[in-house]
Scaffold this motif. Structure first.
Motif, PDB file in Angstrom:
ATOM      1  N   TRP A   1       0.774  -1.178   0.021  1.00  0.00           N
ATOM      2  CA  TRP A   1       0.083   0.068  -0.089  1.00  0.00           C
ATOM      3  C   TRP A   1       0.670   1.231  -0.066  1.00  0.00           C
ATOM      4  O   TRP A   1       0.157   2.316  -0.181  1.00  0.00           O
ATOM      5  CB  TRP A   1      -0.942  -0.016   1.090  1.00  0.00           C
ATOM      6  N   ALA A   2       2.164   1.206   0.058  1.00  0.00           N
ATOM      7  CA  ALA A   2       3.086   2.502  -0.015  1.00  0.00           C
ATOM      8  C   ALA A   2       2.709   3.280  -1.123  1.00  0.00           C
ATOM      9  O   ALA A   2       2.719   4.309  -1.297  1.00  0.00           O
ATOM     10  CB  ALA A   2       4.327   1.975   0.317  1.00  0.00           C
ATOM     11  N   ASP A   3       2.759   2.539  -2.442  1.00  0.00           N
ATOM     12  CA  ASP A   3       2.456   3.070  -3.573  1.00  0.00           C
ATOM     13  C   ASP A   3       1.360   3.900  -3.701  1.00  0.00           C
ATOM     14  O   ASP A   3       1.269   5.242  -4.057  1.00  0.00           O
ATOM     15  CB  ASP A   3       2.560   2.234  -4.813  1.00  0.00           C
ATOM     16  N   PRO A   4      -0.025   3.339  -3.449  1.00  0.00           N
ATOM     17  CA  PRO A   4      -1.289   4.120  -3.893  1.00  0.00           C
ATOM     18  C   PRO A   4      -1.223   5.255  -2.619  1.00  0.00           C
ATOM     19  O   PRO A   4      -1.864   6.412  -3.125  1.00  0.00           O
ATOM     20  CB  PRO A   4      -2.202   3.089  -3.678  1.00  0.00           C
ATOM     21  N   VAL A   5      -0.968   5.114  -1.521  1.00  0.00           N
ATOM     22  CA  VAL A   5      -1.087   6.166  -0.482  1.00  0.00           C
ATOM     23  C   VAL A   5       0.018   7.098  -0.939  1.00  0.00           C
ATOM     24  O   VAL A   5      -0.402   8.461  -0.662  1.00  0.00           O
ATOM     25  CB  VAL A   5      -0.841   5.542   0.915  1.00  0.00           C
ATOM     26  N   GLY A   6       1.169   6.696  -1.189  1.00  0.00           N
ATOM     27  CA  GLY A   6       2.083   7.653  -1.336  1.00  0.00           C
ATOM     28  C   GLY A   6       2.119   8.710  -2.652  1.00  0.00           C
ATOM     29  O   GLY A   6       2.381   9.637  -2.550  1.00  0.00           O
ATOM     30  N   ASP A   7       1.457   8.243  -3.499  1.00  0.00           N
ATOM     31  CA  ASP A   7       1.122   8.775  -4.757  1.00  0.00           C
ATOM     32  C   ASP A   7       0.147   9.913  -4.614  1.00  0.00           C
ATOM     33  O   ASP A   7       0.016  10.800  -5.492  1.00  0.00           O
ATOM     34  CB  ASP A   7       0.768   7.920  -6.022  1.00  0.00           C
ATOM     35  N   GLU A   8      -0.643   9.894  -3.479  1.00  0.00           N
ATOM     36  CA  GLU A   8      -1.447  11.205  -3.264  1.00  0.00           C
ATOM     37  C   GLU A   8      -1.034  12.244  -2.666  1.00  0.00           C
ATOM     38  O   GLU A   8      -1.627  13.273  -2.309  1.00  0.00           O
ATOM     39  CB  GLU A   8      -2.629  10.421  -2.301  1.00  0.00           C
ATOM     40  N   LEU A   9       0.493  12.031  -2.245  1.00  0.00           N
ATOM     41  CA  LEU A   9       0.883  13.099  -1.449  1.00  0.00           C
ATOM     42  C   LEU A   9       1.654  14.172  -2.533  1.00  0.00           C
ATOM     43  O   LEU A   9       2.049  13.778  -3.663  1.00  0.00           O
ATOM     44  CB  LEU A   9       2.237  12.489  -0.656  1.00  0.00           C
ATOM     45  N   PRO A  10       2.208  15.162  -2.273  1.00  0.00           N
ATOM     46  CA  PRO A  10       3.158  16.107  -3.036  1.00  0.00           C
ATOM     47  C   PRO A  10       4.113  15.410  -3.649  1.00  0.00           C
ATOM     48  O   PRO A  10       4.909  14.681  -2.819  1.00  0.00           O
ATOM     49  CB  PRO A  10       3.440  17.167  -2.130  1.00  0.00           C
ATOM     50  N   LEU A  11       4.555  15.648  -4.895  1.00  0.00           N
ATOM     51  CA  LEU A  11       5.614  14.975  -5.404  1.00  0.00           C
ATOM     52  C   LEU A  11       6.901  15.007  -4.621  1.00  0.00           C
ATOM     53  O   LEU A  11       7.711  13.936  -4.563  1.00  0.00           O
ATOM     54  CB  LEU A  11       5.920  15.626  -6.951  1.00  0.00           C
ATOM     55  N   GLY A  12       7.324  16.081  -3.955  1.00  0.00           N
ATOM     56  CA  GLY A  12       8.524  15.952  -3.305  1.00  0.00           C
ATOM     57  C   GLY A  12       8.486  15.249  -1.873  1.00  0.00           C
ATOM     58  O   GLY A  12       9.475  14.943  -1.156  1.00  0.00           O
ATOM     59  N   LYS A  13       7.282  14.618  -1.726  1.00  0.00           N
ATOM     60  CA  LYS A  13       7.297  13.937  -0.129  1.00  0.00           C
ATOM     61  C   LYS A  13       7.233  12.393  -0.401  1.00  0.00           C
ATOM     62  O   LYS A  13       7.053  11.458   0.513  1.00  0.00           O
ATOM     63  CB  LYS A  13       5.963  14.503   0.544  1.00  0.00           C
ATOM     64  N   ARG A  14       6.750  12.142  -1.727  1.00  0.00           N
ATOM     65  CA  ARG A  14       6.539  10.630  -1.968  1.00  0.00           C
ATOM     66  C   ARG A  14       7.513   9.754  -1.668  1.00  0.00           C
ATOM     67  O   ARG A  14       7.293   8.668  -1.123  1.00  0.00           O
ATOM     68  CB  ARG A  14       5.943  10.686  -3.625  1.00  0.00           C
ATOM     69  N   TYR A  15       8.899  10.034  -2.322  1.00  0.00           N
ATOM     70  CA  TYR A  15       9.704   9.134  -1.957  1.00  0.00           C
ATOM     71  C   TYR A  15      10.005   8.821  -0.181  1.00  0.00           C
ATOM     72  O   TYR A  15      10.267   7.702  -0.085  1.00  0.00           O
ATOM     73  CB  TYR A  15      11.131   9.476  -2.679  1.00  0.00           C
ATOM     74  N   ALA A  16      10.172   9.608   0.320  1.00  0.00           N
ATOM     75  CA  ALA A  16      10.526   9.815   1.699  1.00  0.00           C
ATOM     76  C   ALA A  16       9.224   8.998   2.567  1.00  0.00           C
ATOM     77  O   ALA A  16       9.648   8.101   3.374  1.00  0.00           O
ATOM     78  CB  ALA A  16      10.426  11.262   2.388  1.00  0.00           C
ATOM     79  N   PHE A  17       8.174   8.976   2.094  1.00  0.00           N
ATOM     80  CA  PHE A  17       6.904   8.509   2.564  1.00  0.00           C
ATOM     81  C   PHE A  17       7.138   6.930   2.339  1.00  0.00           C
ATOM     82  O   PHE A  17       6.914   5.991   3.260  1.00  0.00           O
ATOM     83  CB  PHE A  17       5.598   8.922   1.956  1.00  0.00           C
ATOM     84  N   LYS A  18       7.249   6.670   1.159  1.00  0.00           N
ATOM     85  CA  LYS A  18       7.503   5.333   0.786  1.00  0.00           C
ATOM     86  C   LYS A  18       8.526   4.450   1.441  1.00  0.00           C
ATOM     87  O   LYS A  18       8.290   3.310   1.796  1.00  0.00           O
ATOM     88  CB  LYS A  18       7.589   5.165  -0.772  1.00  0.00           C
ATOM     89  N   GLN A  19       9.563   5.480   1.513  1.00  0.00           N
ATOM     90  CA  GLN A  19      10.869   4.765   2.078  1.00  0.00           C
ATOM     91  C   GLN A  19      10.500   4.490   3.702  1.00  0.00           C
ATOM     92  O   GLN A  19      10.876   3.322   4.150  1.00  0.00           O
ATOM     93  CB  GLN A  19      12.074   5.396   1.985  1.00  0.00           C
ATOM     94  N   ALA A  20       9.897   5.323   4.416  1.00  0.00           N
ATOM     95  CA  ALA A  20       9.586   5.231   5.689  1.00  0.00           C
ATOM     96  C   ALA A  20       8.505   4.072   5.931  1.00  0.00           C
ATOM     97  O   ALA A  20       8.773   3.362   6.807  1.00  0.00           O
ATOM     98  CB  ALA A  20       8.847   6.508   6.151  1.00  0.00           C
TER      99      ALA A  20
END
Length: 232
Positions: free
Chosen positions: A140-159
């Motif tokens: 679920w990291a991808d579908p949730v993370g992709d809803e965030l601003p572009l600059g925050k997506r990688y950090a969210f998915k990694q976390a």
């Protein structure tokens, strides 16, 4: 008001409860025997063991030393079970670290739920759901993370991945490259990205700290007397 003290159980009942600590290791060995050979089968067996440790932590009422000892014993036995079937001590220790962490986290979250007034069964279910959701982070990291601003997506998915106990066990215990496993790589976008896989020891320690903090908070909160679910 204070939470009602658990009823005293006869020694034989406590001994039977202690045997529950064997279940995660036993389930690991049985699952390993029934699944395909290799890293994927070992990973599946490890996850079954982790799920049972999570349930043991969440549904085993932590009041006194005995349930905690039972939880530690379950993690140790799971470590031994993995070591026996895999023949690898380093992978076994990685699994044991994660198992202890998520078991204590489940116990701590369930105890905290009871401390704030939730029924014991509801607290256990919620605690289990939190840990299981974290173990499914890769899905679920991808579908949730992709809803965030572009600059925050990688950090969210990694976390999210750093908290994914199942993926950490895949890499450090079962030695399975889960990102490139056929069942994951074809459907999970981040598996082909720049994210790094989680490591078992940091992941296990994170959840261990969460559990200890939850237990400490619950210890110093005013206790609330709650009844179990009302009869229909």
């Amino acid at each position: 008001m204070t939470e009602a003290a658990p009823s005293r159980e006869p020694p034989i009942a406590r001994r039977l409860q202690d045997l529950i600590a064997v279940l995660p290791a036993g389930a690991l060995v049985v699952t390993w025997a029934l699944t395909e050979a290799g890293a994927r089968g070992l990973f599946q067996a490890d996850v079954v063991g982790l799920a049972l440790v999570t349930s043991l932590g969440a549904f085993g009422r932590v009041a006194g030393w005995r349930p905690l000892v039972r939880l530690v014993a379950a993690a140790l036995l799971l470590t031994v079970g993995h070591g026996v079937v895999a023949g690898a001590l380093d992978g076994a220790l990685a699994l044991g670290c994660v198992a202890l962490g998520i078991g204590v986290a489940a116990a701590g979250l369930a105890t905290l739920g009871r401390a704030v007034g939730a029924a014991a069964s509801s607290s256990a279910v919620i605690a289990t759901a939190v840990l299981v959701t974290a173990m499914l982070g890769l899905s679920w990291a991808d579908p949730v993370g992709d809803e965030l601003p572009l600059g925050k997506r990688y950090a969210f998915k990694q976390a999210v991945l750093h908290l994914d106990a199942a993926t950490a066990v895949a890499y450090d215990a079962a030695k399975l490259d889960r990102f490139h496993d056929a069942s994951v790589y074809s459907r999970v976008k981040l598996a082909s990205g720049a994210v790094a896989p989680p490591e078992a020891i940091p992941t296990g320690l994170f959840w261990l700290v969460v559990g200890v903090l939850a237990l400490l908070i619950a210890r110093f909160l005013p206790r609330v007397r709650v009844s179990e679910e009302p009869a229909p």
